[in-house]
Enzyme design. Structure first.
Site, PDB file in Angstrom:
ATOM      1  N   ASN A  15     -10.084   0.167  -0.432  1.00 22.06           N
ATOM      2  CA  ASN A  15      -8.588   0.257  -0.236  1.00 22.06           C
ATOM      3  C   ASN A  15      -8.133  -0.545  -1.421  1.00 22.06           C
ATOM      4  OD1 ASN A  15      -5.826  -0.269  -0.028  1.00 22.06           O
ATOM      5  ND2 ASN A  15      -6.017  -1.005   2.316  1.00 22.06           N
ATOM      6  N   CYS A  34       0.894  -1.347  -0.107  1.00 21.51           N
ATOM      7  CA  CYS A  34       0.062   0.211  -0.029  1.00 21.51           C
ATOM      8  C   CYS A  34       0.766   1.342  -0.109  1.00 21.51           C
ATOM      9  CB  CYS A  34      -1.115   0.215   1.162  1.00 21.51           C
ATOM     10  SG  CYS A  34      -2.087  -1.220   1.192  1.00 21.51           S
ATOM     11  N   HIS A  54      -3.305   7.562   1.725  1.00 22.13           N
ATOM     12  CA  HIS A  54      -3.617   6.068   1.342  1.00 22.13           C
ATOM     13  C   HIS A  54      -5.125   6.055   1.838  1.00 22.13           C
ATOM     14  CE1 HIS A  54      -4.071   1.944   0.685  1.00 22.13           C
ATOM     15  NE2 HIS A  54      -3.925   1.689   1.903  1.00 22.13           N
TER      16      HIS A  54
HETATM   17  C1  LIG Z   1     -10.495  -4.236  10.041  1.00 19.89           C
HETATM   18  C2  LIG Z   1     -10.943  -3.152  10.648  1.00 19.89           C
HETATM   19  C3  LIG Z   1     -12.040  -2.197   9.963  1.00 19.89           C
HETATM   20  C4  LIG Z   1     -11.824  -3.828  11.823  1.00 19.89           C
HETATM   21  O1  LIG Z   1     -12.256  -2.969  12.826  1.00 19.89           O
HETATM   22  P1  LIG Z   1     -12.684  -2.898  14.229  1.00 19.89           P
HETATM   23  O2  LIG Z   1     -13.205  -1.950  14.714  1.00 19.89           O
HETATM   24  O3  LIG Z   1     -10.934  -2.810  14.575  1.00 19.89           O
HETATM   25  O4  LIG Z   1     -12.987  -4.407  14.596  1.00 19.89           O
HETATM   26  P2  LIG Z   1     -12.336  -5.432  15.255  1.00 19.89           P
HETATM   27  O5  LIG Z   1     -11.287  -6.167  14.439  1.00 19.89           O
HETATM   28  O6  LIG Z   1     -12.226  -5.244  16.655  1.00 19.89           O
HETATM   29  O7  LIG Z   1     -13.665  -6.463  15.120  1.00 19.89           O
HETATM   30  C5  LIG Z   1     -14.764  -6.337  16.050  1.00 19.89           C
HETATM   31  C6  LIG Z   1     -15.864  -7.224  15.686  1.00 19.89           C
HETATM   32  O8  LIG Z   1     -16.522  -7.325  14.314  1.00 19.89           O
HETATM   33  C7  LIG Z   1     -16.227  -8.262  13.797  1.00 19.89           C
HETATM   34  N1  LIG Z   1     -16.146  -8.101  12.190  1.00 19.89           N
HETATM   35  C8  LIG Z   1     -14.861  -8.222  11.665  1.00 19.89           C
HETATM   36  N2  LIG Z   1     -15.281  -7.993  10.198  1.00 19.89           N
HETATM   37  C9  LIG Z   1     -16.433  -7.956  10.300  1.00 19.89           C
HETATM   38  C10 LIG Z   1     -17.524  -7.481   9.079  1.00 19.89           C
HETATM   39  N3  LIG Z   1     -17.161  -7.566   7.832  1.00 19.89           N
HETATM   40  N4  LIG Z   1     -18.669  -7.414   9.404  1.00 19.89           N
HETATM   41  C11 LIG Z   1     -19.100  -7.653  10.488  1.00 19.89           C
HETATM   42  N5  LIG Z   1     -18.280  -7.847  11.775  1.00 19.89           N
HETATM   43  C12 LIG Z   1     -17.094  -7.920  11.390  1.00 19.89           C
HETATM   44  C13 LIG Z   1     -14.791  -9.325  14.279  1.00 19.89           C
HETATM   45  O9  LIG Z   1     -15.134 -10.508  14.234  1.00 19.89           O
HETATM   46  C14 LIG Z   1     -15.219  -8.736  15.880  1.00 19.89           C
HETATM   47  O10 LIG Z   1     -15.960  -9.815  16.288  1.00 19.89           O
HETATM   48  P3  LIG Z   1     -15.788 -10.093  17.725  1.00 19.89           P
HETATM   49  O11 LIG Z   1     -15.855  -8.802  18.719  1.00 19.89           O
HETATM   50  O12 LIG Z   1     -16.925 -11.023  18.026  1.00 19.89           O
HETATM   51  O13 LIG Z   1     -14.416 -10.926  17.690  1.00 19.89           O
HETATM   52  C15 LIG Z   1     -10.054  -2.111  11.408  1.00 19.89           C
HETATM   53  O14 LIG Z   1      -9.226  -2.925  12.334  1.00 19.89           O
HETATM   54  C16 LIG Z   1      -9.175  -1.621  10.376  1.00 19.89           C
HETATM   55  O15 LIG Z   1      -9.639  -0.989   9.557  1.00 19.89           O
HETATM   56  N6  LIG Z   1      -7.896  -1.870  10.521  1.00 19.89           N
HETATM   57  C17 LIG Z   1      -6.857  -1.380   9.403  1.00 19.89           C
HETATM   58  C18 LIG Z   1      -6.946  -2.158   8.267  1.00 19.89           C
HETATM   59  C19 LIG Z   1      -6.524  -1.713   7.232  1.00 19.89           C
HETATM   60  O16 LIG Z   1      -6.625  -0.282   6.855  1.00 19.89           O
HETATM   61  N7  LIG Z   1      -5.317  -2.279   6.484  1.00 19.89           N
HETATM   62  C20 LIG Z   1      -4.668  -1.747   5.330  1.00 19.89           C
HETATM   63  C21 LIG Z   1      -3.665  -0.940   5.663  1.00 19.89           C
HETATM   64  S1  LIG Z   1      -2.903  -0.943   3.979  1.00 19.89           S
END
Ligand SMILES: CC(C)(COP(=O)(O)OP(=O)(O)OC[C@H]1O[C@@H](n2cnc3c(N)ncnc32)[C@H](O)[C@@H]1OP(=O)(O)O)[C@@H](O)C(=O)NCCC(=O)NCCS
Length: 322
Positions: A279, A113, A249
């Site tokens: 993304n 990325c 990004h």
């Molecule tokens: C991935 C992301 C959106 C998750 O959001 P979050 O607020 O951190 O959510 P969590 O990972 O704590 O997950 C919370 C819950 O939602 C659930 N969940 C994950 N994806 C889900 C989806 N698509 N739909 C519904 N629930 C989802 C998880 O399983 C978790 O459930 P649990 O509490 O029962 O285990 C976030 O962490 C993020 O954006 N991280 C950076 C990712 C990124 O940008 N990567 C690329 C960089 S180049």
């Protein structure tokens, strides 16, 4: 002093638009969850048989048209991607052929990325050192090819697309009022390999799928993006108040907002396209720049800061006077 000045920008998005609701059919997820946790509302997916170099070529042609430059007059093509058509040759040489160029040189850059800021830094170095006068810089990806469609925590976040810029050498004064690339800041730290990676590759004999520790990536992203953007500005004696537009990004609206806050830049000075593209990895910044120019946000003379982070971890920033 030679400066690498932006002469044209363009992008291409595959025809197929996939709204969040489509994932509700196959996964335990919802439009509401995806929108509120990531800011993403829809993304584009490449058609069957449509490859990264196809997307890159269309974006490149749009940028060449804006610059009024013929493809045969480009000296170098630097293409950032982690999803090239083939193991080799590079997607860049495929674009080179497609734009009718035989006299230049072309290569891919792989920094996930962060690929576009790495490609811009390399292209700038080629121009400043006199190894090229006109460089085509592209970010292009088909991340839909490396998704695990059973993993709701990753497959709803990514999309396909391409963006391209034409950089051309111009004489500048050496001051920050010059147009062109003014500063770059690149970083990587391989200790974080397991936070974001594809669990396969040529040497491991399978294509693999994207794996991510979302929460950890989030934490690193906000801290490192703000730090690299600050560092790039500081190198040329500028600060947040001098910035007209941050073009980040586009991974997650919450990362974009938290980073802008840390930088001290209001969201009214941030170009946001994550809602429409998801993304798109190395393509996200040139896509956002192209959209920002097309909708009248980014104008000639504006001071732009681009910042990105991705697998590696690799991260960096580029300051451009548009
Ligand atoms: C991935 C992301 C959106 C998750 O959001 P979050 O607020 O951190 O959510 P969590 O990972 O704590 O997950 C919370 C819950 O939602 C659930 N969940 C994950 N994806 C889900 C989806 N698509 N739909 C519904 N629930 C989802 C998880 O399983 C978790 O459930 P649990 O509490 O029962 O285990 C976030 O962490 C993020 O954006 N991280 C950076 C990712 C990124 O940008 N990567 C690329 C960089 S180049």
């Amino acid at each position: 002093m030679r400066r690498a000045v932006v002469k044209g920008v363009g992008h291409y998005l595959p025809e197929r638009v996939v709204p969040n609701a489509e994932f509700e059919k196959s996964l335990d997820t919802s439009d509401e969850w995806i929108k509120s946790r990531s800011g993403i509302e829809r993304r584009h997916f490449a058609a069957e048989g449509e490859t990264t170099s196809d997307l890159a070529t269309k974006a490149a042609k749009a940028a060449l048209a804006m610059a009024g430059i013929d493809g045969k007059d480009i000296d170098a093509i630097v293409l950032a991607t982690s999803t090239a058509d083939l193991t080799f040759p590079s997607a860049a040489t495929m674009v080179q052929h497609a734009i009718g160029n035989t006299s230049g040189y072309a290569f891919d850059v792989q920094a996930v990325c962060a690929g576009f800021v790495y490609a811009m830094s390399n292209a700038n170095a080629l121009i400043v050192s006199g190894q090229a006068d006109r460089v085509l810089v592209i970010g292009a990806e088909t991340f839909s090819r490396i998704m695990d469609w059973t993993d709701r925590s990753t497959c709803v976040l990514f999309g396909d697309g391409a963006g391209a810029l034409i950089l051309e050498a111009e004489d500048g004064t050496g001051k920050t009022a010059d147009r062109g690339v003014l500063s770059t800041d690149l970083n990587s730290d391989g200790r974080y390999r397991d936070l974001l990676y594809v669990d396969g590759g040529v040497s491991t004999q399978n294509t693999g799928m994207l794996r991510m520790e979302g929460k950890e990536i989030f934490r690193h992203a906000v801290e490192k993006l703000a730090q690299t953007a600050d560092a790039a500005l500081e190198k040329i004696g500028l600060g947040a108040d001098d910035v007209d537009w941050v073009v980040p990004h586009q991974a997650n609206i919450r990362i974009i907002q938290a980073t802008a806050k840390k930088l001290g830049v209001g969201m009214d000075r941030v170009v946001v396209t994550v809602q429409d593209h998801g993304n798109t990895s190395a393509a996200s910044i040139p896509l956002a720049l192209s959209v920002g120019v097309a909708n009248g946000q980014v104008k000639q003379g504006d001071l732009i800061v681009t910042e990105a982070i991705g697998g590696g971890l690799a991260w960096g920033a580029v300051v451009i006077r548009w």
